[in-house]
Design an enzyme around this catalytic site. Sequence first.
Site, PDB file in Angstrom:
ATOM      1  N   ASN A   1       0.759  -1.315  -0.078  1.00 31.23           N
ATOM      2  CA  ASN A   1       0.021   0.101   0.176  1.00 31.23           C
ATOM      3  C   ASN A   1       0.906   1.225   0.013  1.00 31.23           C
ATOM      4  O   ASN A   1       1.555   1.554   1.242  1.00 31.23           O
ATOM      5  CB  ASN A   1      -0.753  -0.161   1.158  1.00 31.23           C
ATOM      6  CG  ASN A   1      -1.773   1.154   1.495  1.00 31.23           C
ATOM      7  OD1 ASN A   1      -1.799   2.160   0.480  1.00 31.23           O
ATOM      8  ND2 ASN A   1      -2.264   1.333   2.548  1.00 31.23           N
TER       9      ASN A   1
ATOM     10  N   LYS B   1       0.155   4.351  -0.279  1.00 26.24           N
ATOM     11  CA  LYS B   1      -0.483   5.472   0.192  1.00 26.24           C
ATOM     12  C   LYS B   1      -0.129   6.622  -0.695  1.00 26.24           C
ATOM     13  O   LYS B   1      -0.003   6.465  -1.973  1.00 26.24           O
ATOM     14  CB  LYS B   1       0.071   5.742   1.725  1.00 26.24           C
ATOM     15  CG  LYS B   1      -0.221   4.470   2.337  1.00 26.24           C
ATOM     16  CD  LYS B   1      -0.064   4.821   4.031  1.00 26.24           C
ATOM     17  CE  LYS B   1      -0.281   3.407   4.751  1.00 26.24           C
ATOM     18  NZ  LYS B   1      -0.271   3.562   6.030  1.00 26.24           N
TER      19      LYS B   1
ATOM     20  N   HIS C   1      -9.645   1.618   4.817  1.00 23.55           N
ATOM     21  CA  HIS C   1      -8.333   1.723   5.630  1.00 23.55           C
ATOM     22  C   HIS C   1      -8.563   2.857   6.724  1.00 23.55           C
ATOM     23  O   HIS C   1      -9.297   3.600   6.487  1.00 23.55           O
ATOM     24  CB  HIS C   1      -7.258   2.205   4.671  1.00 23.55           C
ATOM     25  CG  HIS C   1      -5.811   2.269   5.161  1.00 23.55           C
ATOM     26  ND1 HIS C   1      -5.381   3.134   6.083  1.00 23.55           N
ATOM     27  CD2 HIS C   1      -4.875   1.322   5.040  1.00 23.55           C
ATOM     28  CE1 HIS C   1      -4.238   2.836   6.451  1.00 23.55           C
ATOM     29  NE2 HIS C   1      -3.764   1.911   5.916  1.00 23.55           N
TER      30      HIS C   1
ATOM     31  N   GLU D   1      -6.574   5.330   7.733  1.00 22.09           N
ATOM     32  CA  GLU D   1      -6.377   6.480   7.303  1.00 22.09           C
ATOM     33  C   GLU D   1      -7.841   7.059   6.775  1.00 22.09           C
ATOM     34  O   GLU D   1      -8.089   8.457   6.972  1.00 22.09           O
ATOM     35  CB  GLU D   1      -5.125   6.334   6.690  1.00 22.09           C
ATOM     36  CG  GLU D   1      -4.059   6.402   7.565  1.00 22.09           C
ATOM     37  CD  GLU D   1      -2.697   5.768   6.538  1.00 22.09           C
ATOM     38  OE1 GLU D   1      -3.009   5.666   5.534  1.00 22.09           O
ATOM     39  OE2 GLU D   1      -1.928   5.259   7.325  1.00 22.09           O
TER      40      GLU D   1
ATOM     41  N   GLU E   1      -5.987  -4.724  10.532  1.00 28.64           N
ATOM     42  CA  GLU E   1      -4.704  -3.622  10.821  1.00 28.64           C
ATOM     43  C   GLU E   1      -4.943  -3.012  12.055  1.00 28.64           C
ATOM     44  O   GLU E   1      -5.698  -1.769  12.028  1.00 28.64           O
ATOM     45  CB  GLU E   1      -4.638  -2.754   9.579  1.00 28.64           C
ATOM     46  CG  GLU E   1      -4.580  -3.585   8.199  1.00 28.64           C
ATOM     47  CD  GLU E   1      -3.774  -2.197   7.270  1.00 28.64           C
ATOM     48  OE1 GLU E   1      -2.681  -2.721   6.899  1.00 28.64           O
ATOM     49  OE2 GLU E   1      -4.372  -1.210   7.088  1.00 28.64           O
TER      50      GLU E   1
ATOM     51  N   GLY F   1       2.284   2.278  10.791  1.00 27.84           N
ATOM     52  CA  GLY F   1       3.125   3.428  10.667  1.00 27.84           C
ATOM     53  C   GLY F   1       4.117   3.822  11.852  1.00 27.84           C
ATOM     54  O   GLY F   1       4.499   4.622  11.902  1.00 27.84           O
TER      55      GLY F   1
ATOM     56  N   SER G   1       3.352  -2.061  10.393  1.00 30.82           N
ATOM     57  CA  SER G   1       4.795  -2.138  10.577  1.00 30.82           C
ATOM     58  C   SER G   1       5.391  -3.488  10.307  1.00 30.82           C
ATOM     59  O   SER G   1       6.282  -3.993  11.097  1.00 30.82           O
ATOM     60  CB  SER G   1       4.970  -1.563  12.090  1.00 30.82           C
ATOM     61  OG  SER G   1       4.506  -0.428  12.411  1.00 30.82           O
TER      62      SER G   1
HETATM   63  P1  PGA Z   1       2.768   0.309   7.773  1.00 27.72           P
HETATM   64  O1  PGA Z   1       1.214   0.543   7.084  1.00 27.72           O
HETATM   65  O2  PGA Z   1       3.297  -0.885   7.346  1.00 27.72           O
HETATM   66  O3  PGA Z   1       3.434   1.483   7.393  1.00 27.72           O
HETATM   67  O4  PGA Z   1       2.512   0.419   9.119  1.00 27.72           O
HETATM   68  C1  PGA Z   1       0.309  -0.478   6.705  1.00 27.72           C
HETATM   69  C2  PGA Z   1      -1.048   0.070   6.023  1.00 27.72           C
HETATM   70  O5  PGA Z   1      -1.198   1.306   6.521  1.00 27.72           O
HETATM   71  O6  PGA Z   1      -1.755  -0.556   5.540  1.00 27.72           O
END
Ligand code: PGA
Length: 260
Positions: free
Chosen positions: A12, A14, A100, A102, A170, A176, A216
């Site tokens: 992903n 982003k 997601h 976010e 998640e 993140g 992560s």
């Molecule tokens: P990350 O993000 O691996 O940077 O923690 C995962 C995601 O948001 O899908």
Amino acid sequence: MSKIRKLLIAGNWKMHKGVRETENFLNELKESFDNDVFDKVDIAVCPPFVSLYTASIVLRGSKIYLGAQNVFYEKEGAFTGEISPSMLKEIEVKYVIVGHSERRKIIGETDETIAKKIKVIVEEGMIPIFCVGETLKEREKGIEEDVVERQLIRGLKFVQKQDDFVIAYEPVWAIGTGKTATPEIAGKIHGFIRSKLKEIFDEKKAFEIKILYGGSIKPENIQELISHPEIDGGLVGGASLKKDSFISIIKNSIRSLKYD
Ligand code: PGA
């Protein structure tokens, strides 16, 4: 250990990588795997919308799948700034990330819009990667399973038993942050999700659905996560942006697999 369901590792991106960077990155990535890797793991990348068409052209003929990070739930019309499922399908998008955290938190996406998006994605013959997961506060209160259950039931409202979809667990506190869920923590929720899928659909459907972990993921922790029987792959954010770390994640993910 052999996996019951074929692994899926999806990057992903982003809001990273414009057209030129996407082209360079994918031209290199598609040459980085031996053919037998694709027998063991499905690989997907999810670039931002502006780079999707370029990605589609570069990936044509390769075994790496294309994913989008969002879609709108209407088929066509006066919806300024939105992208329809058929537009994604036309450029050979296979997966679409939905729900997601976010988008839930920053853009204000609700369970209701998520359910509508999942419906149109499956109608168009694409596969939603439906994200669920609790915040740190919710975990501290001990209500993580209630949160995930509510997200699941509401998001899958229009899904039929024959529809294909992927779940990504998640935990928001792991995205993140560099704080990965342990295989035990993730595996417990994955098992819970599977038991809910059984209630919503049936045992066979629950058995077939891939449940990815996200939050992560790094080359150093993927093997351990994948070793858990309930973890069928990963949705990778930050570590999917660098070619070397994404390749290492994929290679390490199949390291613990043994095929008869
Ligand atoms: P990350 O993000 O691996 O940077 O923690 C995962 C995601 O948001 O899908």
